[in-house]
Design a protein around this motif. Structure first.
Motif, PDB file in Angstrom:
ATOM      1  N   HIS A 588       0.834  -1.208   0.000  1.00 30.19           N
ATOM      2  CA  HIS A 588       0.000   0.000   0.000  1.00 30.19           C
ATOM      3  C   HIS A 588       0.868   1.257   0.000  1.00 30.19           C
ATOM      4  N   LEU A 589       1.909   1.271   0.826  1.00 28.72           N
ATOM      5  CA  LEU A 589       2.784   2.444   0.907  1.00 28.72           C
ATOM      6  C   LEU A 589       3.502   2.682  -0.426  1.00 28.72           C
ATOM      7  N   LEU A 590       3.941   1.621  -1.071  1.00 27.47           N
ATOM      8  CA  LEU A 590       4.611   1.768  -2.366  1.00 27.47           C
ATOM      9  C   LEU A 590       3.641   2.289  -3.422  1.00 27.47           C
ATOM     10  N   SER A 591       2.376   1.867  -3.354  1.00 28.44           N
ATOM     11  CA  SER A 591       1.371   2.351  -4.302  1.00 28.44           C
ATOM     12  C   SER A 591       1.145   3.849  -4.137  1.00 28.44           C
ATOM     13  N   VAL A 592       1.074   4.308  -2.893  1.00 29.27           N
ATOM     14  CA  VAL A 592       0.902   5.741  -2.635  1.00 29.27           C
ATOM     15  C   VAL A 592       2.112   6.531  -3.139  1.00 29.27           C
ATOM     16  N   GLU A 593       3.318   6.028  -2.867  1.00 31.44           N
ATOM     17  CA  GLU A 593       4.524   6.729  -3.293  1.00 31.44           C
ATOM     18  C   GLU A 593       4.683   6.731  -4.804  1.00 31.44           C
ATOM     19  N   ARG A 594       4.181   5.696  -5.464  1.00 24.47           N
ATOM     20  CA  ARG A 594       4.254   5.661  -6.928  1.00 24.47           C
ATOM     21  C   ARG A 594       3.417   6.788  -7.520  1.00 24.47           C
ATOM     22  N   THR A 595       2.318   7.131  -6.861  1.00 31.25           N
ATOM     23  CA  THR A 595       1.488   8.249  -7.325  1.00 31.25           C
ATOM     24  C   THR A 595       2.172   9.580  -7.046  1.00 31.25           C
ATOM     25  N   ARG A 596       2.802   9.697  -5.879  1.00 34.91           N
ATOM     26  CA  ARG A 596       3.458  10.956  -5.513  1.00 34.91           C
ATOM     27  C   ARG A 596       4.724  11.214  -6.321  1.00 34.91           C
ATOM     28  N   ASP A 597       5.508  10.183  -6.531  1.00 35.69           N
ATOM     29  CA  ASP A 597       6.811  10.334  -7.182  1.00 35.69           C
ATOM     30  C   ASP A 597       7.001   9.201  -8.187  1.00 35.69           C
ATOM     31  N   PRO A 598       6.338   9.289  -9.352  1.00 35.57           N
ATOM     32  CA  PRO A 598       6.344   8.152 -10.290  1.00 35.57           C
ATOM     33  C   PRO A 598       7.710   7.860 -10.891  1.00 35.57           C
ATOM     34  N   GLN A 599       8.629   8.818 -10.903  1.00 36.41           N
ATOM     35  CA  GLN A 599       9.937   8.595 -11.518  1.00 36.41           C
ATOM     36  C   GLN A 599      10.888   7.819 -10.613  1.00 36.41           C
ATOM     37  N   ARG A 600      10.624   7.804  -9.313  1.00 36.43           N
ATOM     38  CA  ARG A 600      11.538   7.150  -8.367  1.00 36.43           C
ATOM     39  C   ARG A 600      11.149   5.679  -8.207  1.00 36.43           C
ATOM     40  N   ARG A 601      12.011   4.798  -8.660  1.00 35.39           N
ATOM     41  CA  ARG A 601      11.714   3.363  -8.597  1.00 35.39           C
ATOM     42  C   ARG A 601      11.991   2.813  -7.198  1.00 35.39           C
ATOM     43  N   PRO A 602      11.129   1.900  -6.716  1.00 30.68           N
ATOM     44  CA  PRO A 602      11.294   1.390  -5.355  1.00 30.68           C
ATOM     45  C   PRO A 602      12.132   0.112  -5.299  1.00 30.68           C
ATOM     46  N   LEU A 603      12.737  -0.102  -4.157  1.00 29.97           N
ATOM     47  CA  LEU A 603      13.424  -1.349  -3.819  1.00 29.97           C
ATOM     48  C   LEU A 603      12.908  -1.772  -2.448  1.00 29.97           C
ATOM     49  N   LEU A 604      12.214  -2.902  -2.402  1.00 27.98           N
ATOM     50  CA  LEU A 604      11.640  -3.394  -1.148  1.00 27.98           C
ATOM     51  C   LEU A 604      12.591  -4.405  -0.527  1.00 27.98           C
ATOM     52  N   VAL A 605      13.013  -4.134   0.715  1.00 25.47           N
ATOM     53  CA  VAL A 605      13.907  -5.030   1.444  1.00 25.47           C
ATOM     54  C   VAL A 605      13.117  -5.620   2.615  1.00 25.47           C
ATOM     55  N   VAL A 606      12.773  -6.897   2.509  1.00 22.72           N
ATOM     56  CA  VAL A 606      12.005  -7.585   3.552  1.00 22.72           C
ATOM     57  C   VAL A 606      12.992  -8.325   4.454  1.00 22.72           C
ATOM     58  N   VAL A 607      12.997  -7.964   5.736  1.00 24.52           N
ATOM     59  CA  VAL A 607      13.929  -8.548   6.697  1.00 24.52           C
ATOM     60  C   VAL A 607      13.127  -9.453   7.629  1.00 24.52           C
TER      61      VAL A 607
END
Length: 681
Positions: A588-607
Motif C-alpha cells: 500500500h505504501l509503495l502504491s501511494v509513493e508511486r502516485t506521488r513520485d512516479p519517476q523514483r523506482r522502489p526497492l523493497l527489502v524484507v527482513v
C-alpha cells in the motif's frame, strides 16, 4: 519589485544581547568572506530563507566596472573575461546581489557554457556566464542545499574556496573571479549533507522555532504588519537597517588590522584538539571567525570571547564521527578548553637580561600549581550499557508459538555497522541522479542523442544537432559559408546513462521469533548498515514494521536517513508474526509513493525469518500478499534472518513467491560476499 522583509525585523536579529547565532553567522561571513560561508539547519517555518534574502539589503554597496558582466572591482579587474580595461574605465556603484541557485540547476547554468545561439547562427564560440559569475562579490544562496546534486555542491564549494571558476568545455576556455558568500539552508528531516561536504561550510547554525509564547506572538505580530503594508513596515526599520549597514562597513574596514596573538592562536588549537576534529580546516575557520567577531565588536585584538563565539559556530558540524551522529557542541568541554580567564593575556614582552628571580617557578604538579588546570584530557564516563534483547533461554515457542501468550516487548541494541553489498533495482530507470541503480540521467556518460519530447530538458548534443541539419542546408537556401539554417526539428539532446537514487523501503519483522537468541541485534545492525549505504547513495528511505497482530509505518518515505536510524534504534520486538499484514502495508505504501513520485523506482527489502504465525491461514495469506507484490513488478530482496543448525528455509520460500533475491543475513556484508565468492572459486 516587491519590498523585502527587513533583516533587523527578524525576531532574534535584534536581541538585547546582540544577534542570535543565525544572524551573527551571516553577518560574520559577510565581514570576512574567507570564513567559507554559512549552513543554516532547521525545521520548516523558522525564517531561514527570510533572513538570508534580507541580508543583501544591509550590506554596503560596491563599485564595479560599468558594463562588465563579471562585477569586477575597478581596482582589480585583471581576471575578467570582458577585459582588459583601460585606466579611465567607467565605474558604477550598485547594491550587493543576492543570487539564488535553484535545486534543479544544471552544471551549465552554474558555471556557464557556450553561447549556443551565437555558435549556431554566427559560428562563434562565445562564453555565456553562469550563476557563479553573477554572484561574484555578492551572496550565492542555495535553499534546500541538501537536495542539490553532490557534484554541484562540490563545484560551489571549490569555487568558494579558490575564489575563481574555471570553464573548459565545448571549445570554451575561460577563468573568472568568483568570490562570494555561500549561504545554504536545509531541513534535516529531508536528508543530510555528506560529512565531507558539511565540513566545507565554514560555519553552521541550528535554528528552531521559539517555544516562549511571547516570542512566538511577536513573530506573528511583525509578519502580519509586514503583510498589511510592506513599505510602511520596512520604513519603520529603516533606521535600524542603516545602523546595521554602517556597523558592517566599519567592521569590514577594521577586519584586516585585527590582531590575533600567538596566545590566541594556541588557544584556538587547544579548543580544536579538545574536540578531536579532523584536519586543520576547523582551526583556520575558527581563527578567521574570531577575527571577524573582534572586528564586529570594534576590537583591535582577538579576545577569549571572540574565540568562544567562533568555536560555537565553526566546530559543531565538524564533530560528526559517523553519518548518524547528530551535530552538537559540549559546552562544558568548550569552557574547560578555553579556561577560566575572561580575556586572553597580552603578548609577553621580551624578558630583560639579568639574573632570574629567586625560587623555582611553579610547575605542573609542583608547589603553587594546580595540577589539574592544564590537563587537556577530561575523564569521560563509559556509556550506559543498553538493554539486551531476549536471551537464548527465551525459546521461540514461548515468544511466538501458537497458543501461547506474546512475549513482553524488548528493545535490542545495535552493533557496529559495516559496508554492505550493492542492492539495485532491475532494469534502467529515469529517476533522480544518485548512486544506486542504472538510469538515464542528466549527468553520467553520454551514450547517444535523441529528439527531445515536448517540454523535455537536457543538454544539447551540438554535433548531432548539426548533423541532423546538414542534409537540409541547400534546400533551406544556405549560401556559401553563411551561418547554418536550423529548424526546431534539428534539435538533439544528449542521452546519458548514470545512476539514480531509489526509494528503499525496509519491511522489518519485529516479532518474538526475531527477539530470540539475540537475533534482533543482528537484524538491526544489518538494517542500519543498509541505511548507511542508502545515505551514501542519496536514496529516499521508509520503514514498515510488523509484530503482534498488525503492521505499522514506522517512518513514511523520507530523505532523512537519520530519522530512519533513530526509529530503528527504538524498535521493540516481541509477539506473533503478522507477515501478510507487513507485506500488504508495504504494498500500500509503495502504491501511494508511486502516485506521488512516479519517476523514483522502489526497492523493497524484507527482513524476516519467513515465519507467519498471526491469525488463521497465516501462511496462505502471506503467500497471497507476496503474489500481489510480485505482480506489481517491485524489485524485492529478502534478507533471511534465520540462523542456527536447524533451519526451516521459510525465508527462501517467501523469496520465491515474491520473485525476490534471497540474501542470508550473514551475506549482507560486502566482505562476506567476497569471501563466499572466493570459497566458491
Amino acid at each position: 519589485m516587491s519590498q523585502q522583509f527587513p533583516f533587523s525585523a527578524v525576531v532574534g536579529a535584534d536581541g538585547p544581547d546582540g544577534p542570535d547565532p543565525m544572524a551573527l553567522a551571516l553577518i560574520l561571513t559577510t565581514i570576512a568572506p574567507d570564513v567559507g560561508g554559512v549552513l543554516v539547519r532547521g525545521e520548516k517555518g523558522t525564517a531561514k530563507s527570510t533572513i538570508v534574502r534580507a541580508l543583501a539589503a544591509v550590506l554596503p554597496p560596491i563599485d564595479v566596472v560599468a558594463g562588465d558582466r563579471f562585477s569586477s572591482d575597478p581596482r582589480d579587474a585583471g581576471l575578467s573575461p570582458d577585459g582588459p580595461f583601460g585606466p579611465d574605465v567607467a565605474v558604477e556603484t550598485r547594491p550587493v546581489r543576492l543570487v539564488e541557485l535553484p535545486v534543479g540547476a544544471t552544471e551549465d547554468r552554474v558555471l556557464g557554457s557556450l553561447h549556443l545561439e551565437r555558435a549556431l547562427a554566427e559560428g562563434k564560440a562565445e562564453y555565456e556566464p553562469g550563476l557563479l559569475a553573477r554572484a561574484h562579490r555578492g551572496i550565492l544562496y542555495v535553499d534546500e542545499v541538501n537536495l542539490l546534486h553532490d557534484h554541484l555542491v562540490d563545484l560551489l564549494l571549490d569555487a568558494a574556496a579558490m575564489g575563481r571558476a574555471t570553464v573548459e568545455r565545448d571549445g570554451v576556455s575561460v577563468e573568472h573571479a568568483a568570490r562570494f558568500v555561500l549561504v545554504g539552508t536545509m531541513n534535516p528531516e529531508e536528508g543530510e549533507l555528506r560529512p565531507q561536504l558539511l565540513d566545507r561550510f565554514g560555519l553552521t547554525v541550528e535554528v528552531a522555532a521559539p517555544r516562549e509564547p511571547a516570542l512566538r506572538a511577536e513573530v506573528v505580530r511583525r509578519r502580519m504588519a509586514y503583510d498589511a503594508d510592506p513599505a510602511a513596515f520596512a520604513a519603520s526599520y529603516a533606521e535600524a537597517e542603516a545602523a546595521l549597514r554602517a556597523r558592517i562597513a566599519d567592521a569590514q574596514a577594521l577586519v584586516g588590522s585585527v590582531r590575533l596573538t600567538d596566545a590566541g592562536l594556541l588557544k584556538i588549537a587547544e579548543v580544536c584538539a579538545a574536540f578531536d576534529v579532523d584536519g586543520l580546516r576547523a582551526d583556520i575557520v575558527t581563527a578567521r571567525t574570531a577575527v571577524a567577531h573582534a572586528a564586529w565588536s570594534g576590537r583591535a585584538q582577538v579576545t577569549l570571547d571572540d574565540i568562544r563565539v567562533a568555536a560555537r559556530l565553526a566546530l559543531p558540524h565538524r564533530r560528526r564521527r559517523k553519518p548518524f551522529d547528530a551535530p552538537g557542541l559540549d559546552e562544558e568541554l568548550l569552557e574547560q578548553a578555553l579556561g577560566d580567564e575572561d580575556d586572553l593575556p597580552p603578548e609577553p614582552e621580551p624578558e630583560p637580561d639579568g639574573p632570574e628571580p629567586d625560587g623555582p617557578a611553579p610547575e605542573d604538579g609542583g608547589p603553587g600549581a594546580d595540577g589539574d588546570a592544564g590537563d587537556p584530557e577530561t575523564e569521560v564516563p563509559p556509556p550506559p550499557v543498553p538493554p539486551s534483547s531476549t536471551d537464548s533461554t527465551d525459546s521461540i515457542n514461548s515468544a511466538d508459538g501458537a497458543g501461547s501468550a506474546p512475549a513482553p516487548s524488548s528493545v535490542a541494541p545495535t552493533g557496529a555497522t559495516y559496508r554492505t553489498r550493492l542492492l539495485t533495482v532491475h532494469g534502467v530507470g529515469t529517476g533522480t541522479a544518485g548512486r544506486r541503480s542504472r538510469a538515464r540521467t542528466t549527468n553520467g556518460r553520454r551514450i547517444g542523442a535523441t529528439t527531445p519530447r515536448p517540454g523535455q530538458g537536457g543538454a544539447i548534443h551540438l554535433v548531432e544537432t548539426i548533423r541532423a541539419s546538414a542534409g537540409h542546408q541547400r534546400v533551406r537556401g544556405r549560401a556559401g559559408s553563411g551561418p547554418l539554417v536550423l529548424r526546431p526539428a534539428d534539435l538533439r539532446v544528449a542521452v546519458r546513462e548514470g545512476r539514480e537514487s531509489n526509494l528503499v523501503l525496509f519491511c522489518v519483522d519485529a516479532s518474538g521469533s526475531m527477539a530470540a537468541r539475540r537475533r534482533m541485534e543482528q537484524v538491526k545492525t544489518a538494517v542500519l548498515s543498509l541505511l548507511l549505504d542508502a545515505y551514501q547513495r542519496r536514496d529516499k528511505v521508509g520503514l514498515v514494521t510488523f509484530r503482534g497482530a498488525e503492521a505499522a509505518v514506522a517512518l513514511p518515505p523520507t530523505h532523512s536517513v537519520d530519522a530512519a536510524a533513530q526509529r530503528l534504534e527504538e524498535l521493540p520486538s516481541g509477539g506473533r508474526t503478522p507477515l501478510a499484514e507487513g507485506l500488504l502495508e508495504a504494498a500500500h505504501l509503495l502504491s501511494v509513493e508511486r502516485t506521488r513520485d512516479p519517476q523514483r523506482r522502489p526497492l523493497l527489502v524484507v527482513v524476516t525469518d519467513g515465519r507467519a504465525t498471526s491469525g488463521a491461514d497465516a501462511v496462505a495469506r502471506s503467500r497471497m500478499a507476496a503474489g500481489l507484490l510480485a505482480e506489481s513488478g517491485v524489485t524485492c530482496v529478502v534478507v533471511d534472518c534465520e540462523s542456527g543448525p536447524m533451519r526451516m528455509g521459510l525465508a527462501a520460500t517467501l523469496a520465491e513467491h515474491l520473485g525476490a533475491e534471497h540474501v542470508p543475513i550473514g551475506e549482507v556484508s560486502a566482505e562476506a560476499l567476497v569471501d563466499a565468492a572466493r570459497r566458491a572459486a
